[in-house]
Design a protein around this motif. Structure first.
Motif, PDB file in Angstrom:
ATOM      1  N   HIS A  47       1.495  -1.373  -0.048  1.00 22.20           N
ATOM      2  CA  HIS A  47       0.046  -0.380  -0.280  1.00 22.20           C
ATOM      3  C   HIS A  47       0.982   0.920   0.064  1.00 22.20           C
ATOM      4  O   HIS A  47       1.924   1.613   0.180  1.00 22.20           O
ATOM      5  CB  HIS A  47      -0.998   0.059   1.194  1.00 22.20           C
ATOM      6  CG  HIS A  47      -1.962  -1.103   1.056  1.00 22.20           C
ATOM      7  ND1 HIS A  47      -2.669  -0.782   0.789  1.00 22.20           N
ATOM      8  CD2 HIS A  47      -1.759  -2.397   1.796  1.00 22.20           C
ATOM      9  CE1 HIS A  47      -3.427  -2.415   0.550  1.00 22.20           C
ATOM     10  NE2 HIS A  47      -3.286  -2.605   1.564  1.00 22.20           N
ATOM     11  N   SER A  48       0.302   2.166  -0.470  1.00 23.19           N
ATOM     12  CA  SER A  48       1.398   3.567  -0.615  1.00 23.19           C
ATOM     13  C   SER A  48       0.658   4.463   0.636  1.00 23.19           C
ATOM     14  O   SER A  48      -0.834   4.679   0.920  1.00 23.19           O
ATOM     15  CB  SER A  48       1.307   3.736  -1.909  1.00 23.19           C
ATOM     16  OG  SER A  48       2.107   3.360  -2.433  1.00 23.19           O
ATOM     17  N   VAL A  49       0.894   5.722   1.175  1.00 24.59           N
ATOM     18  CA  VAL A  49       0.711   6.590   2.112  1.00 24.59           C
ATOM     19  C   VAL A  49      -0.806   7.354   1.611  1.00 24.59           C
ATOM     20  O   VAL A  49      -0.602   7.220  -0.083  1.00 24.59           O
ATOM     21  CB  VAL A  49       2.004   7.241   2.941  1.00 24.59           C
ATOM     22  CG1 VAL A  49       2.433   6.214   3.560  1.00 24.59           C
ATOM     23  CG2 VAL A  49       2.066   7.720   1.549  1.00 24.59           C
ATOM     24  N   VAL A  50      -1.102   7.592   1.801  1.00 26.19           N
ATOM     25  CA  VAL A  50      -1.926   8.717   1.441  1.00 26.19           C
ATOM     26  C   VAL A  50      -1.581  10.134   1.100  1.00 26.19           C
ATOM     27  O   VAL A  50      -0.482  10.534   1.583  1.00 26.19           O
ATOM     28  CB  VAL A  50      -3.225   9.514   2.186  1.00 26.19           C
ATOM     29  CG1 VAL A  50      -4.361  10.251   1.778  1.00 26.19           C
ATOM     30  CG2 VAL A  50      -3.895   7.845   2.430  1.00 26.19           C
ATOM     31  N   THR A  51      -1.442  10.329  -0.057  1.00 21.70           N
ATOM     32  CA  THR A  51      -0.518  11.732  -0.567  1.00 21.70           C
ATOM     33  C   THR A  51      -1.485  13.355   0.094  1.00 21.70           C
ATOM     34  O   THR A  51      -2.696  12.401   0.068  1.00 21.70           O
ATOM     35  CB  THR A  51      -0.369  11.739  -2.320  1.00 21.70           C
ATOM     36  OG1 THR A  51      -1.887  11.612  -2.882  1.00 21.70           O
ATOM     37  CG2 THR A  51       0.479  10.448  -2.457  1.00 21.70           C
ATOM     38  N   ASP A  52      -0.749  14.283  -0.600  1.00 24.38           N
ATOM     39  CA  ASP A  52      -0.994  15.156   0.037  1.00 24.38           C
ATOM     40  C   ASP A  52      -2.252  15.726  -1.209  1.00 24.38           C
ATOM     41  O   ASP A  52      -3.576  16.724  -0.338  1.00 24.38           O
ATOM     42  CB  ASP A  52      -0.752  16.783  -0.203  1.00 24.38           C
ATOM     43  CG  ASP A  52       0.777  16.193   1.193  1.00 24.38           C
ATOM     44  OD1 ASP A  52       0.062  15.913   2.153  1.00 24.38           O
ATOM     45  OD2 ASP A  52       1.662  17.137   0.899  1.00 24.38           O
ATOM     46  N   ASP A  53      -2.426  14.943  -1.924  1.00 21.90           N
ATOM     47  CA  ASP A  53      -3.604  15.786  -2.855  1.00 21.90           C
ATOM     48  C   ASP A  53      -4.652  15.022  -3.491  1.00 21.90           C
ATOM     49  O   ASP A  53      -5.995  14.692  -3.953  1.00 21.90           O
ATOM     50  CB  ASP A  53      -3.351  16.159  -4.503  1.00 21.90           C
ATOM     51  CG  ASP A  53      -2.269  14.664  -5.271  1.00 21.90           C
ATOM     52  OD1 ASP A  53      -1.941  13.525  -4.254  1.00 21.90           O
ATOM     53  OD2 ASP A  53      -1.382  15.242  -6.146  1.00 21.90           O
TER      54      ASP A  53
ATOM     55  N   ILE B 152       4.640  -0.557   2.470  1.00 17.93           N
ATOM     56  CA  ILE B 152       5.771   0.030   1.272  1.00 17.93           C
ATOM     57  C   ILE B 152       5.328   1.175   1.500  1.00 17.93           C
ATOM     58  O   ILE B 152       3.958   1.085   0.523  1.00 17.93           O
ATOM     59  CB  ILE B 152       6.078  -1.240   1.102  1.00 17.93           C
ATOM     60  CG1 ILE B 152       6.719  -2.298   1.042  1.00 17.93           C
ATOM     61  CG2 ILE B 152       6.921  -0.762   0.024  1.00 17.93           C
ATOM     62  CD1 ILE B 152       6.915  -3.383   0.496  1.00 17.93           C
ATOM     63  N   ASP B 153       6.086   2.514   0.914  1.00 19.44           N
ATOM     64  CA  ASP B 153       6.006   3.256   0.024  1.00 19.44           C
ATOM     65  C   ASP B 153       6.773   3.653  -1.214  1.00 19.44           C
ATOM     66  O   ASP B 153       7.357   3.386  -0.276  1.00 19.44           O
ATOM     67  CB  ASP B 153       5.627   4.529   1.577  1.00 19.44           C
ATOM     68  CG  ASP B 153       5.910   5.807   1.398  1.00 19.44           C
ATOM     69  OD1 ASP B 153       4.551   6.124  -0.555  1.00 19.44           O
ATOM     70  OD2 ASP B 153       5.561   7.130   0.727  1.00 19.44           O
ATOM     71  N   THR B 154       5.876   3.597  -2.102  1.00 25.59           N
ATOM     72  CA  THR B 154       6.404   3.694  -3.469  1.00 25.59           C
ATOM     73  C   THR B 154       6.680   5.188  -3.767  1.00 25.59           C
ATOM     74  O   THR B 154       6.760   5.576  -4.852  1.00 25.59           O
ATOM     75  CB  THR B 154       6.751   2.476  -4.435  1.00 25.59           C
ATOM     76  OG1 THR B 154       5.051   2.660  -4.671  1.00 25.59           O
ATOM     77  CG2 THR B 154       7.129   1.176  -3.494  1.00 25.59           C
TER      78      THR B 154
ATOM     79  N   LYS C 258       9.890   3.761   0.806  1.00 20.26           N
ATOM     80  CA  LYS C 258      10.373   3.937   2.083  1.00 20.26           C
ATOM     81  C   LYS C 258       9.341   3.052   3.016  1.00 20.26           C
ATOM     82  O   LYS C 258       8.226   2.655   2.077  1.00 20.26           O
ATOM     83  CB  LYS C 258      10.727   4.784   2.846  1.00 20.26           C
ATOM     84  CG  LYS C 258       9.305   5.001   2.234  1.00 20.26           C
ATOM     85  CD  LYS C 258       9.937   7.266   2.401  1.00 20.26           C
ATOM     86  CE  LYS C 258       8.303   8.427   2.195  1.00 20.26           C
ATOM     87  NZ  LYS C 258       8.547   9.628   2.322  1.00 20.26           N
ATOM     88  N   LEU C 259       9.155   2.827   4.294  1.00 16.48           N
ATOM     89  CA  LEU C 259       7.720   2.491   4.658  1.00 16.48           C
ATOM     90  C   LEU C 259       7.253   3.933   5.152  1.00 16.48           C
ATOM     91  O   LEU C 259       7.310   4.218   5.708  1.00 16.48           O
ATOM     92  CB  LEU C 259       8.336   1.621   6.560  1.00 16.48           C
ATOM     93  CG  LEU C 259       9.403   0.077   6.056  1.00 16.48           C
ATOM     94  CD1 LEU C 259       9.668  -0.524   7.220  1.00 16.48           C
ATOM     95  CD2 LEU C 259       8.108  -1.128   4.781  1.00 16.48           C
ATOM     96  N   ASN C 260       6.292   2.906   5.481  1.00 12.05           N
ATOM     97  CA  ASN C 260       5.155   4.216   6.259  1.00 12.05           C
ATOM     98  C   ASN C 260       4.411   3.756   7.247  1.00 12.05           C
ATOM     99  O   ASN C 260       4.332   2.078   7.539  1.00 12.05           O
ATOM    100  CB  ASN C 260       3.897   4.900   5.415  1.00 12.05           C
ATOM    101  CG  ASN C 260       2.965   4.380   4.682  1.00 12.05           C
ATOM    102  OD1 ASN C 260       2.499   3.408   5.937  1.00 12.05           O
ATOM    103  ND2 ASN C 260       3.386   3.650   3.631  1.00 12.05           N
ATOM    104  N   LEU C 261       4.036   4.721   7.880  1.00 10.79           N
ATOM    105  CA  LEU C 261       2.678   3.974   9.669  1.00 10.79           C
ATOM    106  C   LEU C 261       4.041   3.386  10.171  1.00 10.79           C
ATOM    107  O   LEU C 261       3.723   3.315  11.925  1.00 10.79           O
ATOM    108  CB  LEU C 261       1.791   2.319   8.816  1.00 10.79           C
ATOM    109  CG  LEU C 261       0.962   2.859   9.558  1.00 10.79           C
ATOM    110  CD1 LEU C 261      -0.030   4.007  10.689  1.00 10.79           C
ATOM    111  CD2 LEU C 261      -0.480   2.067   9.116  1.00 10.79           C
ATOM    112  N   ILE C 262       4.733   2.699  10.299  1.00  8.39           N
ATOM    113  CA  ILE C 262       5.070   0.960  11.137  1.00  8.39           C
ATOM    114  C   ILE C 262       6.978   1.580  11.495  1.00  8.39           C
ATOM    115  O   ILE C 262       7.280   0.852  12.008  1.00  8.39           O
ATOM    116  CB  ILE C 262       4.951  -0.121  10.656  1.00  8.39           C
ATOM    117  CG1 ILE C 262       5.671  -0.846   9.366  1.00  8.39           C
ATOM    118  CG2 ILE C 262       3.534  -0.830  10.686  1.00  8.39           C
ATOM    119  CD1 ILE C 262       5.671  -2.236   9.381  1.00  8.39           C
TER     120      ILE C 262
END
Length: 225
Positions: free
Chosen positions: A8-14, A160-162, A168-172
């Motif tokens: 999964h990717s992190v929620v982006t600003d837009d 995983i955030d791409t 990189k890793l997000n959240l954890i």
């Protein structure tokens, strides 16, 4: 399920989900500090929450053994509590702020009205609800079918955030090993041992409260099944 399905990717600003509070008129911004308890079951009988920043852990605790199972970690773009929103019943849980957070509080009746009458809200809400259901299923599968080593692998794979071409890793990435243990249904000692194994295999790098993904290809190879 493919390897890519676990990523999964992190929620982006837009992403429009972050604009959801703009759809509601009756709202209140609340700030929580790390270590506080956030909303409780009484609050979520009356209000619905949009997470704007930070991290809030939702967990269940066995009162007899004090064992904790983390159900989810809410972060920017998340909503809570969809269960009470839909069935109107009290939902037992514990919420703990693990990183300074901001949330928008909205009367739950107003959100129920939006579900019925606002097409824009529905276009955000139902995909999010489906994702929550999928996450709950994945947690049940992990706890039932996989050992701790593979639960950690799958947890890393799902976070995983791409974005931006950088993996990189997000959240954890900055959670304590105690928090990671609660996420994978284990104890800190066992998680420490398996994280060290992943480090020895060259998949991750470890520093104090930080996990860095070192070899994505090796991780994906391990996730094949």
């Amino acid at each position: 399920m493919s390897n890519q399905d676990l990523i999964h990717s992190v929620v982006t600003d837009d992403e429009p989900v972050l604009q959801l509070p703009d759809l509601v008129s009756n709202k209140k911004l609340i700030k929580y500090e790390e270590g506080e308890m956030a909303f409780d079951s009484y609050d979520t009988m009356n209000y619905f929450y949009f997470i704007m920043s930070g991290k809030i852990k939702i967990s269940q605790i066995n009162p007899d053994t004090a064992k904790e199972q983390t159900i989810s970690i809410l972060t920017r773009g998340d909503m809570f509590d969809t269960i009470t929103l839909l069935d109107g019943e009290e939902h037992e849980y514990t919420s703990t702020v693990i990183e300074d957070s901001e949330v928008v509080e909205v009367p739950i009746g107003h959100v129920r009205e939006l579900i019925h009458s606002d097409a824009k809200f529905k276009s955000f809400f139902f995909p999010y609800l489906a994702k929550q259901m999928r996450d709950s299923e994945e947690l049940a599968v992990d706890l039932s079918l996989y050992d701790v080593y593979n639960r950690i692998l799958r947890l890393i794979g799902r976070n995983i955030d791409t974005n931006g071409g950088v993996t990189k890793l997000n959240l954890i990435d900055n959670l304590s090993h105690e928090e990671l243990a609660s996420l994978v249904g284990s104890v800190r000692k066992v998680v420490n041992r398996n994280l060290q194994k992943l480090k020895d295999e060259g998949i991750i790098e470890l520093s104090r409260k930080h996990i860095k993904l070192k070899n994505l290809k090796h991780l994906l190879d391990k996730l094949k099944y």
